[in-house]
Design a protein around this motif. Structure first.
Motif, mmCIF file in Angstrom:
data_model
loop_
_atom_site.group_PDB
_atom_site.id
_atom_site.type_symbol
_atom_site.label_atom_id
_atom_site.label_comp_id
_atom_site.label_asym_id
_atom_site.label_seq_id
_atom_site.Cartn_x
_atom_site.Cartn_y
_atom_site.Cartn_z
ATOM 1 N N SER A 44 0.901 -1.475 0.081
ATOM 2 C CA SER A 44 0.109 0.005 0.087
ATOM 3 C C SER A 44 0.782 1.201 0.019
ATOM 4 C CB SER A 44 -0.808 0.003 1.166
ATOM 5 O OG SER A 44 -0.162 -0.063 2.453
ATOM 6 N N GLU A 45 2.131 1.046 -0.456
ATOM 7 C CA GLU A 45 2.926 2.388 -0.310
ATOM 8 C C GLU A 45 2.679 3.199 -1.086
ATOM 9 O OE1 GLU A 45 6.816 0.816 -0.866
ATOM 10 O OE2 GLU A 45 7.081 -0.055 1.091
ATOM 11 N N ASP A 47 -0.287 4.358 -1.804
ATOM 12 C CA ASP A 47 -1.271 5.433 -1.352
ATOM 13 C C ASP A 47 -1.403 5.105 0.309
ATOM 14 O OD1 ASP A 47 -3.571 6.741 -0.966
ATOM 15 O OD2 ASP A 47 -5.147 5.283 -1.687
ATOM 16 N N SER A 48 -1.512 6.232 0.840
ATOM 17 C CA SER A 48 -1.747 6.421 2.518
ATOM 18 C C SER A 48 -2.423 7.625 2.524
ATOM 19 C CB SER A 48 -0.185 6.361 2.913
ATOM 20 O OG SER A 48 0.353 7.627 2.832
ATOM 21 N N CYS A 49 -2.849 7.530 3.968
ATOM 22 C CA CYS A 49 -3.743 8.663 4.613
ATOM 23 C C CYS A 49 -2.926 9.876 4.638
ATOM 24 C CB CYS A 49 -4.427 8.152 5.766
ATOM 25 S SG CYS A 49 -5.749 7.002 5.290
ATOM 26 N N SER A 50 -1.484 9.734 4.580
ATOM 27 C CA SER A 50 -0.983 10.763 4.955
ATOM 28 C C SER A 50 -0.456 11.659 3.616
ATOM 29 C CB SER A 50 0.719 10.420 5.385
ATOM 30 O OG SER A 50 1.149 9.642 4.433
ATOM 31 N N SER A 69 -7.139 3.424 7.178
ATOM 32 C CA SER A 69 -6.728 1.986 6.585
ATOM 33 C C SER A 69 -7.985 1.189 7.429
ATOM 34 C CB SER A 69 -5.376 1.740 6.978
ATOM 35 O OG SER A 69 -4.982 0.505 6.760
ATOM 36 N N ASP A 72 -5.795 -3.695 6.946
ATOM 37 C CA ASP A 72 -4.361 -3.742 6.480
ATOM 38 C C ASP A 72 -3.761 -5.097 5.594
ATOM 39 O OD1 ASP A 72 -4.147 -1.406 8.133
ATOM 40 O OD2 ASP A 72 -3.632 -2.377 9.844
ATOM 41 N N ILE A 77 -7.927 1.329 1.802
ATOM 42 C CA ILE A 77 -8.291 2.423 2.592
ATOM 43 C C ILE A 77 -9.090 3.068 2.047
ATOM 44 C CG2 ILE A 77 -6.953 4.764 2.432
ATOM 45 C CD1 ILE A 77 -4.332 3.630 2.100
#
Length: 383
Positions: A44-45, A47-50, A69, A72, A77
């Motif tokens: 999931s690198e 896309d992330s919530c950061s 997330s 996991d 996400i």
């Protein structure tokens, strides 16, 4: 020459004795590699919530959406926002594994009776609502459900090796019990019927839309499921192989090895028997589609009963038929263990127990294989 003939004869005897056992070890090792190689790996690198990715093809702005997330193990996400008094916008992203992704809205966390939004990318790619009327594919009906979806804002697209599924719902408050699923690779709904293949992995969760806190919904009969899995894994999958190792490599401690072997196998059989009964009771209560798993379990139980019967009816060591009894006893035992390995991994898959269970059983199995292989070579070297 006599000495040389003797060495040649011993060498031939070694090869003869090694052949079936080596084949058994190779078979178990192959099964281990096959099942662990099918353990899903997600990344999931991208896309992330950061971060707030710029997604081409989505008609609404997601920069201010809440992001969490939610699964996991599969890299799911979820982004969402209440954009109007009765309008909720969602964007679900997951690794693009050449399979459909789905999110279901449930009143109680169960699949049956829920409505799901399914998205995929392909020649007939897009988004459809499905009504989950049952556990069979024929009971999953396309273009039906209880969700009021704004069709002109829905989209499913692939970007940076991830699938993004965007949709909007007309509702004052979406249901908080959410289901997520991943379909089998390469099997997409297609026109004209758009039938949905049975999912490969799934999870049932709950979410608080205000705080974003989420957790796994406890599935019905979770204790019975756990008992079924643990008892079978421990009885058939751990104790039985240990008993075989004791019988084959510790006969120099006669007669202690025999009593230890019988005690371990008896304990494994009893635990396995209770585990099978738990499975039959569980299947009767939830009426799951696990015909293959159930059939393998019954075959394993029958083979276990045959081993118990063979032990009670074993001939004396000096009997002429003892050799054939040994062939039968050893052969049935090896077949039983091979089927157990298959069915335990298959049961972990059906129960969506997660990678931890696959890894845990895999480590135990690999450890037993290493011990057996080392003991086999030591036994061969002593001859």
């Amino acid at each position: 020459m006599l000495y040389l003939d003797t060495q040649i004869s011993r060498g031939a005897q070694r090869k003869k004795e090694m052949k079936p056992t080596s084949f058994f070890f190779v078979t178990l090792l192959s099964l281990f590699i096959i099942f662990t190689s099918h353990t899903p790996f997600v990344n999931s690198e991208t896309d992330s919530c950061s971060s707030s990715p710029s997604i081409n093809g989505i008609s609404f702005d997601i920069t201010k959406f809440q992001c969490f997330s939610v699964w996991d193990a599969q890299g799911f996400i979820l982004r969402y926002q209440k954009t109007e008094s009765s309008l909720w916008s969602f964007v679900l992203s997951a690794p693009d594994t050449n399979a459909y992704i789905a999110i279901g809205f449930s009143s109680d966390g169960s699949m049956v009776g829920s409505s799901a939004i399914v998205g995929w990318v392909g020649s007939d790619g897009g988004i459809k609502q499905y009504y989950l009327g049952g556990t069979q594919s024929s009971s999953v009906e396309p273009n039906k459900g209880n969700l009021q979806v704004l069709g002109n804002t829905s989209a499913a697209l692939s970007q940076s090796k991830r699938i993004y599924m965007a949709f909007q719902l007309n509702t004052t408050q979406p249901q908080s019990k959410l289901l997520y699923a991943v379909g089998p690779q390469g099997q997409f709904p297609s026109s004209p019927e758009f039938r949905l293949s049975q999912h490969e992995y799934k999870i049932s969760t709950r979410i608080d839309y205000l705080t974003g806190q989420s957790g796994t919904v406890q599935t019905p009969y979770s204790r019975l499921r756990m008992s079924h899995g643990v008892l079978n894994m421990l009885g058939w999958g751990v104790l039985m192989p240990i008993g075989i190792i004791v019988a084959r490599y510790f006969k120099q401690f006669d007669p202690t090895w025999f009593y230890v072997h019988v005690s371990i196998q008896s304990g494994g059989f009893i635990l396995g028997l209770v585990g099978v009964v738990c499975g039959l009771v569980l299947n009767d209560r939830i009426n799951a589609n696990v015909a293959k798993h159930k059939a393998l379990g019954i075959v394993i139980l029958v083979l276990g009963c045959l081993q118990v019967t063979a032990f009670l009816a074993r001939p004396d060591k000096v009997s002429k038929v003892r050799k054939y009894w040994n062939w039968y006893h050893h052969g049935v035992g090896r077949v039983l263990i091979a089927l157990v390995v298959v069915n335990v991994f298959y049961g972990i898959h059906l129960g969506n127990a997660g990678n931890g269970w696959n890894a845990g059983f895999g480590v135990v199995l690999a450890s037993l294989l290493i011990v057996a292989i080392v003991a086999e070579f030591r036994k061969w070297a002593r001859k």
